[in-house]
Design a protein around this motif. Structure first.
Motif, PDB file in Angstrom:
ATOM      1  N   VAL A 172      32.046  70.268  67.109  1.00  0.00           N
ATOM      2  CA  VAL A 172      32.865  70.693  65.975  1.00  0.00           C
ATOM      3  C   VAL A 172      32.367  72.016  65.397  1.00  0.00           C
ATOM      4  CG1 VAL A 172      33.591  68.361  65.295  1.00  0.00           C
ATOM      5  CG2 VAL A 172      31.445  69.287  64.401  1.00  0.00           C
ATOM      6  N   ILE A 186      36.781  61.907  63.186  1.00  0.00           N
ATOM      7  CA  ILE A 186      35.644  62.540  63.863  1.00  0.00           C
ATOM      8  C   ILE A 186      34.701  61.468  64.397  1.00  0.00           C
ATOM      9  CG2 ILE A 186      33.617  64.029  63.458  1.00  0.00           C
ATOM     10  CD1 ILE A 186      36.342  65.526  63.582  1.00  0.00           C
ATOM     11  N   LYS A 188      37.633  69.908  65.421  1.00  0.00           N
ATOM     12  CA  LYS A 188      37.215  69.406  66.731  1.00  0.00           C
ATOM     13  C   LYS A 188      37.601  70.420  67.800  1.00  0.00           C
ATOM     14  CE  LYS A 188      37.512  65.477  69.648  1.00  0.00           C
ATOM     15  NZ  LYS A 188      38.086  64.220  70.007  1.00  0.00           N
ATOM     16  N   ASP A 204      31.374  64.371  69.208  1.00  0.00           N
ATOM     17  CA  ASP A 204      32.360  65.463  69.126  1.00  0.00           C
ATOM     18  C   ASP A 204      31.646  66.797  68.908  1.00  0.00           C
ATOM     19  OD1 ASP A 204      34.480  63.746  69.350  1.00  0.00           O
ATOM     20  OD2 ASP A 204      35.056  63.811  67.226  1.00  0.00           O
TER      21      ASP A 204
END
Ligand code: NAD
Ligand code: ZN
Length: 379
Positions: free
Chosen positions: A81, A75, A142, A79
């Motif tokens: 998420v 990660i 993700k 990102d």
């Protein structure tokens, strides 16, 4: 930062509290962009649990990674998420078997962990501007390129879409079978959406609220209004007396105090009645082990008067428990990405964090039109 904090029964406020920090190098910090209010939050909100004053609510969370611990590998900062409501470690015996709802590391000795939840570990919730996610490589899903555009669909991967799917799965459902779902709250509606995607031949949804039954109908289900009489009998009448192949419980023990005369065994015994002999029942509604605030002595002990005789005589099967969200979320994400699923269709309100106290009140009262509230911190 600002966060939705528990002050006592039916009393929440938006307070300024300390920002979360990286505590272990496997953590990340998320800036929340969407965070939902869930029917499960009401167990704490109504004061039926040991939720401590000052705790932050919120287990249905989506946002952007803004800080990454040194041991986080997969990660990255920036990102987008979505986190399962279960907090898993990824390496205990249960997580290794895919049973992340029962992680042995994040809440040792009991049944799993969740963010912002009573009796499910110390993890703070995400109805806030920021949150800490432990074991981030394992717990962050993700999201694809269209994450921003379909944010309101993807946030449902944190809990209710996988949980509705899990209810159908626990019932042993196969394509072409019929199914009855008790409860047209967000979880029951997601079970109906799942059954529709999975090619059920007939879907019945039971509730007593017109707005929720209308949503179920719009999803292709046959609405069963329990105000018109015994819902199990209505389903038997509509199926030539046989009942449905499968059934899902998406109410939980709340129905006893909310609907006065009924007890928490009500939906379970209806399910035994309206499910075919040899059929299956999936129970995702929450039943809490011991409840000192319950209305009768049996429920205080976490017990109920279950119609085991008919259940046994009909040779039925049952599955129960927390959803292991991680077992489903990646596949359900693909269904959203490919426009095969659109769980956001049940959202009734998109509100800034500041309006959370008012939203809790309306959602708790099941006020007409308050089906699913998503909070938008930062707006
Ligand atoms: P909700 O309270 O909004 O929905 C429950 C619905 O059930 C309401 O619309 C209510 O009118 C209806 N209802 C009440 N008594 C009924 C009865 N006797 N028959 C039929 N319908 C009845 O909540 P929700 O967000 O949809 O959550 C439902 C349940 O699922 C809760 O117990 C929640 O804690 C649980 N849950 C479980 C998991 C899991 O992992 N197993 C995850 C999320 C939520
Ligand atoms: Zn939830």
């Amino acid at each position: 930062m600002k966060a939705v904090v528990y002050n006592g029964p039916k009393d929440v406020s938006v307070n300024t509290i300390d920002d979360p920090k990286i505590e272990k190098q496997t953590d990340v910090i998320i800036r929340l962009t969407t965070t939902n209010i869930c029917g499960s939050d009401l167990h704490m909100y109504e004061g039926r649990t040991s939720f401590e004053k000052g705790r932050v609510f919120g287990h249905e969370n989506l946002g952007e990674v803004i800080e990454v611990g040194a041991a986080v590998d997969r990660i990255k900062k920036g990102d987008r998420v979505c986190m399962p409501f279960n907090v898993g470690c990824g390496f205990c015996e249960n997580c290794e078997r895919g049973l992340t709802g029962f992680c042995l590391t994040t809440n040792p000795g009991t049944a799993g962990a969740a963010y912002g939840f009573a009796e499910m570990g110390p993890w703070q919730g995400g109805q806030a501007e920021l949150m800490r996610v432990p074991y981030a490589d394992f717990n962050c899903l993700k999201l694809p390129e269209d994450a921003e555009e379909k944010e309101d669909d993807y946030v449902m991967l944190s809990d209710i879409f996988p949980t509705g799917w899990h209810g159908v799965e626990l019932s042993g459902f196969l394509p072409g079978e019929s199914i009855a779902i008790y409860g047209a709250g967000p979880v029951g509606l997601m079970a109906a959406h799942s059954a529709e995607i999975r090619s059920a031949s007939q879907i019945f949804v039971v509730d007593s609220h017109d707005d929720r039954l209308k949503l179920a109908e719009a999803m292709g289900a046959i609405p069963i209004d329990m105000r018109k009489g015994d819902p199990a009998q209505q389903i038997l009448d509509a199926t030539g007396g046989l009942g449905t192949d499968r059934g899902v419980e998406a109410v939980g023990y709340q129905c006893c105090d909310r609907h006065g005369k009924e007890r928490s065994n009500y939906t379970m015994n209806c399910l035994v009645k309206s499910t075919k002999a040899t059929g299956g029942i999936g129970v995702v509604g929450v039943f809490i082990p011991e409840d000192p605030n319950a209305p009768d002595d049996l429920q205080k002990e976490g017990k109920m008067a279950f119609d085991f005789g008919n259940f046994w005589f009909k040779g039925q099967k049952i599955g129960t428990g927390q959803c292991n969200v991680k077992h489903y979320n990646r596949r359900l994400m693909k269904l959203i990405e490919q426009d095969r699923a659109n769980p956001a269709q049940i959202i009734s309100h998109r509100l800034p964090l500041d309006q959370a106290p008012d939203a809790y009140k309306h959602f708790d009262e099941r006020d007409a039109g308050w089906t699913k509230v998503v909070l938008k911190p930062g707006t």
